[in-house]
Design an enzyme around this catalytic site. Structure first.
Site, mmCIF file in Angstrom:
data_model
loop_
_atom_site.group_PDB
_atom_site.id
_atom_site.type_symbol
_atom_site.label_atom_id
_atom_site.label_comp_id
_atom_site.label_asym_id
_atom_site.label_seq_id
_atom_site.Cartn_x
_atom_site.Cartn_y
_atom_site.Cartn_z
ATOM 1 N N ASP A 189 0.838 -1.195 0.000
ATOM 2 C CA ASP A 189 0.000 0.000 0.000
ATOM 3 C C ASP A 189 0.876 1.249 0.000
ATOM 4 O OD1 ASP A 189 -2.218 -1.592 0.030
ATOM 5 O OD2 ASP A 189 -2.766 -1.198 2.119
ATOM 6 N N CYS A 283 -11.748 -6.982 1.167
ATOM 7 C CA CYS A 283 -11.428 -8.414 1.195
ATOM 8 C C CYS A 283 -10.663 -8.935 -0.015
ATOM 9 C CB CYS A 283 -12.685 -9.250 1.398
ATOM 10 S SG CYS A 283 -13.572 -8.865 2.926
ATOM 11 N N ASP A 285 -7.568 -8.857 -0.262
ATOM 12 C CA ASP A 285 -6.393 -9.489 0.325
ATOM 13 C C ASP A 285 -6.717 -10.894 0.833
ATOM 14 O OD1 ASP A 285 -8.079 -8.480 2.250
ATOM 15 O OD2 ASP A 285 -6.529 -7.406 3.368
ATOM 16 N N SER A 316 -9.621 -0.716 8.770
ATOM 17 C CA SER A 316 -9.647 -1.714 9.843
ATOM 18 C C SER A 316 -10.191 -1.134 11.142
ATOM 19 C CB SER A 316 -8.240 -2.270 10.083
ATOM 20 O OG SER A 316 -7.342 -1.238 10.439
#
Length: 357
Positions: A189, A283, A285, A316
């Site tokens: 990222d 999601c 990942d 998160s």
């Protein structure tokens, strides 16, 4: 006769101290030094006798410890093993790695990330996944290309390119890339910085297992209970990994994987999962972790290393994030018809950076 007697009397008087004892300069100096003070108690003298050997043993133990630390630090040379020099991972014969940076409307963080990864000796190319409505400006392109050239420390300067997408979609970060010269992809990222030495170590770990996923952010799953006869799993974050001492995923926000998985994700993974990621905006990942685990039947490898997150708090921390991740995990598993993830408690550690083996 009287004179001699008087002199004897004077000498005798001057040779006596106040207590009537014989006076001497040596005795006076000894008193000053404390030689004639009262003796230490018997217990104290015995304690000193006992501590003297203990002090000696402590000193000898410290010397042995210093020798052991020195020998172990040099052992790799004594045994004929010399670790890879950082420059070795950047040679054309080894291929190095391609840094794949996912970004979205954070140009300042993107500039910082590009500058940093351009300075790593193992970086062969840098690709920026761009999914904004407007393409990157010419000034940004020119600035980043100049930055790559100026920050690179190697003769071979990394190739730099924007991979421009027409729509904002998290599946874009795993699209195949044409004309890659490396097998290794480092997916990261734009707000994650991995020190170059740590990154190069992770690359050597990946080279030992090139078809698994090697990364810095571990996550786990566990069987919670059964619902209507079906297994229900929970997704565990970092604190679950720390508490349980096990993991089964490493997130693609900072991970190495083989470039073939870009093709697998785009062309071979279920389109239903693509649609799911598109609609949920989450999601991707987990989907990549399941894909690789299903292909290898093996767990990922977590590399212990300090990484830095330069951005603000991400998704998160949003309310309901854990429930959404639980739902993703179970929905994807239902599509596979099995649990592909494999748990492990193994982690890769660079022993050269540790005090103890």
């Amino acid at each position: 006769m009287n004179i001699d007697t008087n002199m004897s009397t004077i000498i005798t008087a001057s040779a006596l101290d106040g207590n009537g004892a014989l006076y001497s300069r040596a005795k006076e100096r000894a008193i000053t030094r404390g030689a004639y003070t009262s003796r230490a108690p018997l217990l104290l003298r015995r304690l000193r006798l006992l501590l003297a050997p203990a002090k000696l043993r402590l000193l000898l133990g410290f010397c042995v410890f210093c020798v052991v630390v020195f020998v172990t630090s040099r052992l790799r040379y004594l045994m004929g093993w010399i670790p890879h020099d950082p420059s070795s991972v950047s040679s054309s014969s080894r291929g190095g790695y391609t840094v794949l940076i996912n970004t979205w409307k954070r140009n300042s963080l993107l500039k910082q990330a590009v500058a940093h990864y351009a300075s790593c000796s193992g970086t062969d190319a840098i690709h920026v996944v761009w999914s904004e409505n407007d393409p990157p400006s010419d000034s940004l392109k020119i600035f980043l290309k100049k930055m790559v050239l100026s920050y690179s420390q190697t003769i071979h300067k990394p190739n730099f390119k924007f991979d421009i997408n027409e729509e904002d979609n998290l599946n874009n970060r795993f699209k195949p890339i044409k004309d890659l010269s490396t097998d290794a992809i480092f997916s990261v990222d734009d707000d994650v910085i991995v020190p170059c030495s740590t990154l190069d170590f992770a690359f050597t770990v990946w080279q030992s297992a090139p078809f698994t996923m090697v990364g810095f952010v571990p996550r786990m799953h566990w069987l919670d209970k059964e619902r209507n006869g079906l297994a229900y799993y929970k997704y565990g974050g970092w604190w679950s990994v720390w508490w349980m001492g096990t993991y089964s995923m490493v997130l693609s926000k900072a991970a190495f994987f083989h470039r073939k998985y870009l093709d697998f994700y785009t062309y071979e993974m279920s389109p239903t999962i693509h649609d799911y990621v598109t609609s949920e905006r989450n999601c991707e990942d987990i989907a990549m972790s399941l894909l690789i685990a299903n292909s290898t039947g093996a767990p990922p490898i977590w590399v212990k290393g300090k990484i830095y997150e330069t951005g603000s708090t991400g998704i998160s921390s949003m309310k309901g994030h854990s429930n959404r991740r639980n739902k993703c995990l179970n929905d994807f598993i239902s599509l596979y018809g099995k649990m592909p993830l494999v748990s492990t408690n193994v982690k890769a550690v660079d022993a050269r950076q540790e005090w103890f083996w």
